[in-house]
Write a protein that holds these residues in place. Structure first.
Motif, PDB file in Angstrom:
ATOM      1  N   ASP A  60     -28.162  69.675   1.207  1.00 23.78           N
ATOM      2  CA  ASP A  60     -28.931  70.184   2.109  1.00 23.78           C
ATOM      3  C   ASP A  60     -30.412  70.616   1.616  1.00 23.78           C
ATOM      4  O   ASP A  60     -31.511  71.138   2.294  1.00 23.78           O
ATOM      5  CB  ASP A  60     -28.354  71.476   2.711  1.00 23.78           C
ATOM      6  CG  ASP A  60     -27.063  70.885   3.415  1.00 23.78           C
ATOM      7  OD1 ASP A  60     -27.020  69.902   3.905  1.00 23.78           O
ATOM      8  OD2 ASP A  60     -26.308  71.877   3.749  1.00 23.78           O
ATOM      9  N   GLY A  61     -30.454  70.796   0.133  1.00 23.83           N
ATOM     10  CA  GLY A  61     -31.738  71.120  -0.494  1.00 23.83           C
ATOM     11  C   GLY A  61     -31.532  72.686  -0.418  1.00 23.83           C
ATOM     12  O   GLY A  61     -32.744  73.478  -1.101  1.00 23.83           O
ATOM     13  N   VAL A  62     -30.609  73.334  -0.333  1.00 26.34           N
ATOM     14  CA  VAL A  62     -30.438  74.780  -0.570  1.00 26.34           C
ATOM     15  C   VAL A  62     -30.166  75.354  -1.936  1.00 26.34           C
ATOM     16  O   VAL A  62     -30.555  76.300  -2.454  1.00 26.34           O
ATOM     17  CB  VAL A  62     -29.417  75.499   0.317  1.00 26.34           C
ATOM     18  CG1 VAL A  62     -29.226  76.995   0.386  1.00 26.34           C
ATOM     19  CG2 VAL A  62     -29.897  75.134   2.003  1.00 26.34           C
ATOM     20  N   VAL A  63     -29.404  74.385  -2.684  1.00 25.79           N
ATOM     21  CA  VAL A  63     -28.828  74.774  -4.024  1.00 25.79           C
ATOM     22  C   VAL A  63     -29.451  73.395  -4.907  1.00 25.79           C
ATOM     23  O   VAL A  63     -29.417  72.243  -4.340  1.00 25.79           O
ATOM     24  CB  VAL A  63     -27.395  74.839  -3.972  1.00 25.79           C
ATOM     25  CG1 VAL A  63     -26.910  74.599  -5.446  1.00 25.79           C
ATOM     26  CG2 VAL A  63     -26.913  75.918  -3.370  1.00 25.79           C
ATOM     27  N   VAL A  64     -29.591  73.720  -6.156  1.00 20.32           N
ATOM     28  CA  VAL A  64     -30.121  72.791  -7.134  1.00 20.32           C
ATOM     29  C   VAL A  64     -28.978  72.655  -7.865  1.00 20.32           C
ATOM     30  O   VAL A  64     -28.470  73.735  -8.803  1.00 20.32           O
ATOM     31  CB  VAL A  64     -31.301  73.279  -8.060  1.00 20.32           C
ATOM     32  CG1 VAL A  64     -31.882  72.181  -9.072  1.00 20.32           C
ATOM     33  CG2 VAL A  64     -32.583  73.376  -6.806  1.00 20.32           C
ATOM     34  N   LEU A  65     -28.629  71.370  -8.220  1.00 20.37           N
ATOM     35  CA  LEU A  65     -27.418  70.955  -9.257  1.00 20.37           C
ATOM     36  C   LEU A  65     -27.828  70.315 -10.502  1.00 20.37           C
ATOM     37  O   LEU A  65     -28.679  69.202 -10.128  1.00 20.37           O
ATOM     38  CB  LEU A  65     -26.356  70.187  -8.475  1.00 20.37           C
ATOM     39  CG  LEU A  65     -25.743  70.737  -7.145  1.00 20.37           C
ATOM     40  CD1 LEU A  65     -25.090  69.907  -6.304  1.00 20.37           C
ATOM     41  CD2 LEU A  65     -24.811  71.827  -7.561  1.00 20.37           C
ATOM     42  N   THR A  66     -27.795  70.922 -11.601  1.00 16.53           N
ATOM     43  CA  THR A  66     -27.997  70.462 -12.687  1.00 16.53           C
ATOM     44  C   THR A  66     -26.957  69.980 -13.678  1.00 16.53           C
ATOM     45  O   THR A  66     -26.192  70.977 -13.909  1.00 16.53           O
ATOM     46  CB  THR A  66     -29.236  71.408 -13.493  1.00 16.53           C
ATOM     47  OG1 THR A  66     -30.227  71.729 -12.574  1.00 16.53           O
ATOM     48  CG2 THR A  66     -29.879  70.781 -14.851  1.00 16.53           C
ATOM     49  N   PRO A  67     -27.041  68.859 -14.274  1.00 18.37           N
ATOM     50  CA  PRO A  67     -26.067  68.388 -15.085  1.00 18.37           C
ATOM     51  C   PRO A  67     -25.708  69.276 -16.338  1.00 18.37           C
ATOM     52  O   PRO A  67     -26.706  69.427 -16.948  1.00 18.37           O
ATOM     53  CB  PRO A  67     -26.173  66.929 -15.525  1.00 18.37           C
ATOM     54  CG  PRO A  67     -27.138  66.545 -14.221  1.00 18.37           C
ATOM     55  CD  PRO A  67     -27.832  67.731 -13.718  1.00 18.37           C
ATOM     56  N   HIS A  68     -24.485  69.708 -16.747  1.00 18.34           N
ATOM     57  CA  HIS A  68     -24.170  70.397 -17.675  1.00 18.34           C
ATOM     58  C   HIS A  68     -24.693  71.928 -17.629  1.00 18.34           C
ATOM     59  O   HIS A  68     -24.538  72.662 -18.551  1.00 18.34           O
ATOM     60  CB  HIS A  68     -24.934  69.892 -19.190  1.00 18.34           C
ATOM     61  CG  HIS A  68     -24.254  68.310 -19.127  1.00 18.34           C
ATOM     62  ND1 HIS A  68     -22.855  67.862 -19.196  1.00 18.34           N
ATOM     63  CD2 HIS A  68     -25.035  67.409 -19.253  1.00 18.34           C
ATOM     64  CE1 HIS A  68     -23.145  66.642 -19.196  1.00 18.34           C
ATOM     65  NE2 HIS A  68     -24.315  66.350 -19.384  1.00 18.34           N
ATOM     66  N   ARG A  69     -25.509  72.313 -16.603  1.00 13.50           N
ATOM     67  CA  ARG A  69     -26.022  73.621 -16.571  1.00 13.50           C
ATOM     68  C   ARG A  69     -25.574  74.157 -15.282  1.00 13.50           C
ATOM     69  O   ARG A  69     -25.650  75.555 -14.950  1.00 13.50           O
ATOM     70  CB  ARG A  69     -27.546  73.547 -16.352  1.00 13.50           C
ATOM     71  CG  ARG A  69     -28.208  73.236 -17.513  1.00 13.50           C
ATOM     72  CD  ARG A  69     -29.661  73.298 -17.752  1.00 13.50           C
ATOM     73  NE  ARG A  69     -30.399  73.583 -18.829  1.00 13.50           N
ATOM     74  CZ  ARG A  69     -31.859  73.599 -19.006  1.00 13.50           C
ATOM     75  NH1 ARG A  69     -32.462  73.583 -17.883  1.00 13.50           N
ATOM     76  NH2 ARG A  69     -32.083  73.912 -20.137  1.00 13.50           N
ATOM     77  N   GLY A  70     -24.830  73.607 -14.141  1.00 12.00           N
ATOM     78  CA  GLY A  70     -24.484  74.211 -13.124  1.00 12.00           C
ATOM     79  C   GLY A  70     -25.325  74.152 -11.909  1.00 12.00           C
ATOM     80  O   GLY A  70     -26.242  73.276 -11.817  1.00 12.00           O
ATOM     81  N   ALA A  71     -25.209  75.102 -11.026  1.00 14.32           N
ATOM     82  CA  ALA A  71     -25.853  75.258  -9.954  1.00 14.32           C
ATOM     83  C   ALA A  71     -26.769  76.553  -9.690  1.00 14.32           C
ATOM     84  O   ALA A  71     -26.223  77.605 -10.385  1.00 14.32           O
ATOM     85  CB  ALA A  71     -24.869  75.087  -8.503  1.00 14.32           C
ATOM     86  N   ARG A  72     -27.822  76.570  -8.915  1.00 11.13           N
ATOM     87  CA  ARG A  72     -28.364  77.723  -8.624  1.00 11.13           C
ATOM     88  C   ARG A  72     -29.119  77.544  -7.144  1.00 11.13           C
ATOM     89  O   ARG A  72     -29.199  76.455  -6.666  1.00 11.13           O
ATOM     90  CB  ARG A  72     -29.392  78.014  -9.710  1.00 11.13           C
ATOM     91  CG  ARG A  72     -30.582  76.966  -9.673  1.00 11.13           C
ATOM     92  CD  ARG A  72     -31.689  77.212 -10.707  1.00 11.13           C
ATOM     93  NE  ARG A  72     -32.507  76.099 -11.202  1.00 11.13           N
ATOM     94  CZ  ARG A  72     -33.490  75.912 -10.353  1.00 11.13           C
ATOM     95  NH1 ARG A  72     -33.877  76.640  -9.323  1.00 11.13           N
ATOM     96  NH2 ARG A  72     -34.396  74.793 -10.908  1.00 11.13           N
ATOM     97  N   VAL A  73     -29.345  78.705  -6.641  1.00 13.94           N
ATOM     98  CA  VAL A  73     -30.029  78.844  -5.303  1.00 13.94           C
ATOM     99  C   VAL A  73     -31.419  78.279  -5.611  1.00 13.94           C
ATOM    100  O   VAL A  73     -32.247  78.776  -6.634  1.00 13.94           O
ATOM    101  CB  VAL A  73     -29.985  80.381  -4.899  1.00 13.94           C
ATOM    102  CG1 VAL A  73     -30.675  80.406  -3.211  1.00 13.94           C
ATOM    103  CG2 VAL A  73     -28.687  80.759  -4.659  1.00 13.94           C
ATOM    104  N   ARG A  74     -31.588  77.364  -4.908  1.00 11.97           N
ATOM    105  CA  ARG A  74     -33.305  76.785  -4.737  1.00 11.97           C
ATOM    106  C   ARG A  74     -34.231  77.809  -4.570  1.00 11.97           C
ATOM    107  O   ARG A  74     -34.232  78.548  -3.529  1.00 11.97           O
ATOM    108  CB  ARG A  74     -33.229  75.478  -3.924  1.00 11.97           C
ATOM    109  CG  ARG A  74     -34.566  74.774  -3.892  1.00 11.97           C
ATOM    110  CD  ARG A  74     -34.544  73.532  -3.440  1.00 11.97           C
ATOM    111  NE  ARG A  74     -35.776  72.748  -3.375  1.00 11.97           N
ATOM    112  CZ  ARG A  74     -36.598  72.991  -2.316  1.00 11.97           C
ATOM    113  NH1 ARG A  74     -36.414  73.553  -1.329  1.00 11.97           N
ATOM    114  NH2 ARG A  74     -38.000  72.240  -2.459  1.00 11.97           N
ATOM    115  N   MET A  75     -35.288  77.809  -5.366  1.00 10.14           N
ATOM    116  CA  MET A  75     -36.566  78.481  -5.045  1.00 10.14           C
ATOM    117  C   MET A  75     -37.464  77.644  -4.321  1.00 10.14           C
ATOM    118  O   MET A  75     -37.930  76.789  -4.859  1.00 10.14           O
ATOM    119  CB  MET A  75     -37.045  78.995  -6.430  1.00 10.14           C
ATOM    120  CG  MET A  75     -38.410  79.662  -6.210  1.00 10.14           C
ATOM    121  SD  MET A  75     -38.371  81.552  -5.572  1.00 10.14           S
ATOM    122  CE  MET A  75     -37.905  82.198  -7.034  1.00 10.14           C
TER     123      MET A  75
END
Length: 240
Positions: A60-75
């Motif tokens: 949806d573009g609401v969360v950013v998923l980064t390999p080996h770093r997990g997820a964060r709320v998209r700024m």
């Protein structure tokens, strides 16, 4: 991490909806790390369910998923925020038109009550309370439109605007303009005037867009001045 959710999520669908709601309400902030174990405890589900929900939020573009770093709320950037308001203007104009056609008498009465509460909040100079009423009014119009696709798309866009949700209403002179615009929208829906409902909603969100553009421009100029001051201070320190 404290929990404000009383009912446990039982499926990836419900976990997805609850996480999206937490982001939309600002309980999960932009750039905040989303730790699977913490979210699983908060929603009372397995980490696998949380992981599935995060993947959907990433799509949806609401969360950013980064390999080996997990997820964060998209700024969301300030320029993106303006684009989101532009897209909302098209979709919410459609829902206002449809609400003028499909809203029940009870729903129209509810919109008028919400508008009256917004007017009282403004009289009390309670701008945050007014902003909450603003969100409730838009939600009521969207629900009355019976347009599920537009509602779904608008929810996705609004979920990315948490960082900016109170910015425009705090601009001097904007609150009375906002109230007049909302009043025109509700009057058009109540009169079953679909053309007027659509045009007044477009006019309202165009005003939001212009106000947001001014505030983002001012913020950019302020950051530029701060950077220049910092560079000058560093230069003076080096030459002292």
């Amino acid at each position: 991490m404290t929990s404000s959710i009383r009912r446990p999520a039982t499926t990836a669908d419900s976990a997805y909806e609850q996480l999206r709601s937490l982001i939309h309400r600002g309980e999960l902030q932009p750039n905040e790390r989303l730790v699977e174990a913490d979210l699983a405890e908060r929603l009372q589900v397995s980490r696998a369910v949380v992981r599935t929900a995060l993947v959907r939020l990433g799509q949806d573009g609401v969360v950013v998923l980064t390999p080996h770093r997990g997820a964060r709320v998209r700024m969301v950037t300030e320029s993106e925020a303006v684009e989101i308001v532009q897209a909302r203007a098209v979709l919410e104009a459609l829902t206002a038109r449809q609400a003028a056609v499909h809203a029940t008498a009870r729903e129209i009465a509810g919109l008028r009550r919400t508008l009256a509460r917004m007017r009282r909040k403004l009289d009390e100079n309670d701008l945050l309370g007014y902003s909450e009423g603003n969100a409730a009014l838009h939600a009521g119009i969207i629900a009355a439109s019976r347009h599920e696709t537009a509602a779904r798309l608008i929810a996705g866009l609004r979920g990315q605007m948490v960082r900016f949700q109170f910015r425009t209403i705090l601009v001097p002179g904007r609150p009375p303009e906002s109230l007049a615009e909302h009043t025109a929208i509700v009057e058009a829906i109540g009169a079953r005037d679909a053309d007027a409902a659509e045009s007044t909603m477009r006019h309202h969100l165009r005003g939001v867009e212009h106000t947001l553009s001014r505030t983002t421009g001012a913020a950019a100029r302020r950051r530029s001045r701060e950077n220049q001051d910092q560079d000058q201070a560093e230069h003076q320190a080096e030459t002292a």
